[in-house]
Design an enzyme around this catalytic site. Structure first.
Site, mmCIF file in Angstrom:
data_model
loop_
_atom_site.group_PDB
_atom_site.id
_atom_site.type_symbol
_atom_site.label_atom_id
_atom_site.label_comp_id
_atom_site.label_asym_id
_atom_site.label_seq_id
_atom_site.Cartn_x
_atom_site.Cartn_y
_atom_site.Cartn_z
ATOM 1 N N LYS A 16 25.415 69.475 88.843
ATOM 2 C CA LYS A 16 26.488 68.506 89.085
ATOM 3 C C LYS A 16 27.774 68.877 88.354
ATOM 4 C CE LYS A 16 23.804 65.134 87.722
ATOM 5 N NZ LYS A 16 22.504 65.865 87.697
ATOM 6 N N HIS A 41 25.687 69.021 81.251
ATOM 7 C CA HIS A 41 26.342 69.724 82.349
ATOM 8 C C HIS A 41 26.870 71.057 81.828
ATOM 9 C CE1 HIS A 41 27.255 65.748 84.690
ATOM 10 N NE2 HIS A 41 26.000 66.115 84.740
ATOM 11 N N GLN A 225 21.640 62.828 85.397
ATOM 12 C CA GLN A 225 20.248 62.898 85.868
ATOM 13 C C GLN A 225 20.188 62.966 87.399
ATOM 14 O OE1 GLN A 225 20.734 60.139 83.339
ATOM 15 N NE2 GLN A 225 20.263 61.594 81.753
#
Length: 430
Positions: A16, A41, A225
Site C-alpha cells: 500500500k 509501509h 493492514q
C-alpha cells in the site's frame, strides 16, 4: 474533485505504501484512518528506502498535508522517532504539513505490557499480535477509559487520567498476568514530555478534510493492514483491532460516505499472511520459500517471515464486496517473473462441497482446500513495460484472469519496488 480510499485487499503487506506514494501526486491531503504502528509501509525513492509506521506515505511529497485521523491509535515515542528520521532525511520541513486529530487515542506503556504478556501466556492459542499495544488501546477506547491526544498535551488532565487508570492496569499485570508493575511517576514524566513536543501537531481532522472537500480538493485515505484482518469482517479472532475496510475511512476521519468516489484495493499477484490464522492457499514447500525470498517477504514492523501462497480469488471476492472496490492495484508482479506456471485459487473444497464464497465460520475455513486453475507464466523480465499493452502477452492474460475471477478491474500494476516501475491503467482521481 475526487476522494479515494486505499485498502489492503488481503491480509496486509500488499504494498500500500508505494501505491499511496504514487497517488499522493493527485491529492492535497493524505489521511491515515485506522491502526497504529503495528503496520509498516516500505517505500523506495531512487535508491533510498524509507519505512513508515504511523505517518502517511504522502509525507515524502513536499507541500502535501498528512493527517492522522481519529481512528488511529498512536504511540508518541514511535511517532517522535519517525518524525526525527524523516527530518534527518530532509522531509517534513514545515511542521504544518503534519496534523494529528485530538481524538486519536494514545498507546501507553501498560497497553504494550499487557499485549505482550497476554500473547506469551496464550500458548497454542496465540493470535500473532505484534506486541505494540494496539489491541489493549482499542479496548480502552471502546470501554470509554482511553487517553486521547488532546489529553496527552494537557499535563494536568494527563496526570489525572494516568493516576486513575494505572492501579487497575498494575493489578492486571501483577495478579493475573504475572508481570512487573509500572511506575506512575515515570510514565507521567516521560509521556508529558512527549505531549509538549507533539502539541504543535494538534488539529481537527474532520474539519480540515471537509473544508478541503468544500474547496474541491482531492483527498487520499490511507488504510493499514488488510481487509481480511478487519475486526468485524476478517478471520476473527486472528484479526487486528480496527476497521480496516473502506467504511473505516469514514468513521476514522469524520468524512461522510457520500464524499467517497473510489475504493482501490491493493493485492499482491500472490498472497501472504503474517501471524496465526487459517490460510487456505499457503505453500509450506519449496515454492512458498521461493516466493518469500523473491518477494523479500519479511515484516517491515517485526521482521517476521511472511507465510506465502498462491493468489486466492475467493478471499479477494470477499474483500471486493465488503469494501465496494472500484479497482484493484496488483503489486509484486515481478516476483512471479521466472515461473513456468502459476496457480490461482478460484474456489474452496470443503468436505466434498465446492465453495465459491469465503466462509464466516473459522472452523469451516480451517478445513477448506484450494481449488486451483493453472495458467502459463510469462517467464521473463517485466521491467521494460510502460503500459498494459507492452506487458508480455502471458502477463496480460494473468491480469485479465485475476479481473475475471475477482469481478474487479485492475487500475494499477506494480512491476518492481520503485515509483517508475508502475503501470497506471486507470487513474481513480480522474
Amino acid at each position: 474533485m475526487a476522494n479515494v480510499i486505499i485498502v489492503g485487499a488481503q491480509w496486509g503487506d500488499e504494498g500500500k505504501g508505494k501505491v499511496v506514494d504514487i497517488y499522493t501526486e493527485y491529492a492535497k491531503d493524505v489521511v491515515r484512518y485506522q491502526g497504529g504502528n503495528n503496520a509498516g509501509h516500505t517505500l523506495v525513492v531512487g535508491n533510498e528506502k524509507t519505512v513508515l509506521h504511523l505517518i502517511p506515505s504522502g509525507i515524502l511529497h513536499e507541500g502535501k498535508r498528512c493527517i492522522i485521523g481519529n481512528g488511529v491509535v498512536l504511540d508518541p515515542k514511535v511517532f517522535l522517532e519517525e518524525i526525527d528520521k524523516l527530518k534527518k532525511k530532509g522531509y517534513l520541513k514545515n511542521d504544518s504539513q503534519l496534523v494529528v486529530d485530538g481524538n486519536v487515542h494514545i498507546i501507553m506503556p501498560y497497553h504494550k505490557a499487557i499485549d505482550i504478556a497476554r500473547e506469551s501466556n496464550s500458548g497454542a492459542r496465540k493470535i500473532g499480535t505484534t506486541g505494540r499495544g494496539i489491541g489493549p488501546t482499542y479496548e480502552d477506547k471502546v470501554g470509554r477509559r482511553g487517553i486521547r491526544f488532546i489529553d496527552l498535551i494537557r499535563p494536568e488532565i494527563f496526570a489525572r487520567k494516568v493516576k486513575e487508570m494505572l492501579p487497575e492496569k498494575n493489578f492486571l499485570l501483577e495478579k493475573m498476568l504475572g508481570c512487573p508493575t509500572l511506575d506512575e511517576s515515570a510514565i507521567i514524566e516521560e509521556y508529558s514530555a512527549y505531549g509538549q513536543l507533539l502539541s504543535k501537531y494538534l488539529g481537527n481532522a474532520s474539519k480540515l478534510l471537509n473544508q478541503s472537500i468544500s474547496e474541491g480538493q482531492n483527498i487520499l485515505f490511507e488504510g493499514a493492514q488488510g481487509s481480511l484482518l478487519d475486526v468485524d469482517h476478517g478471520t476473527y479472532p486472528y484479526v487486528t483491532s480496527s476497521s480496516t475496510i473502506a467504511g473505516g475511512a469514514c468513521t476514522g476521519t469524520g468524512v461522510g460516505p457520500r464524499f467517497i468516489d473510489a475504493v482501490v484495493g491493493i493485492s499482491k499477484a500472490y498472497v501472504t499472511r503474517v501471524g496465526e490464522g487459517p490460510f487456505p492457499t499457503e505453500l509450506n514447500d519449496e515454492m512458498g520459500e521461493k516466493l518469500r525470498q523473491a518477494g523479500q517477504e519479511f515484516g517491515a514492523t517485526t521482521g517476521r517471515p511472511r507465510r506465502c501462497g498462491w493468489f486466492d480469488a475467493v478471499a479477494l471476492r470477499e474483500a471486493v464486496r465488503t469494501n465496494g472496490m472500484t479497482g484493484l492495484a496488483i503489486t509484486k508482479m515481478d516476483v512471479l517473473n521466472d515461473l513456468e506456471t502459476i496457480k490461482i485459487c478460484t474456489a474452496y473444497s470443503y468436505r466434498g462441497e465446492m465453495l465459491e464464497d469465503f466462509p464466516q465460520d473459522l472452523e469451516v475455513l480451517k478445513e477448506c482446500k484450494p481449488v486451483y486453475e493453472e495458467v502459463d507464466g510469462w517467464n521473463c523480465d517485466l521491467s521494460k513495460a510502460t503500459s498494459f499493452e507492452t506487458l508480455p502477452e502471458k502477463a496480460q492474460d494473468y491480469l485479465k484472469k485475476l479481473e475475471q475471477v475477482t469481478g474487479c478491474p485492475a487500475v494499477l500494476v506494480s512491476i518492481g519496488p520503485r515509483r517508475s516501475e508502475t503501470i497506471q491503467v486507470k487513474n481513480p482521481f480522474n
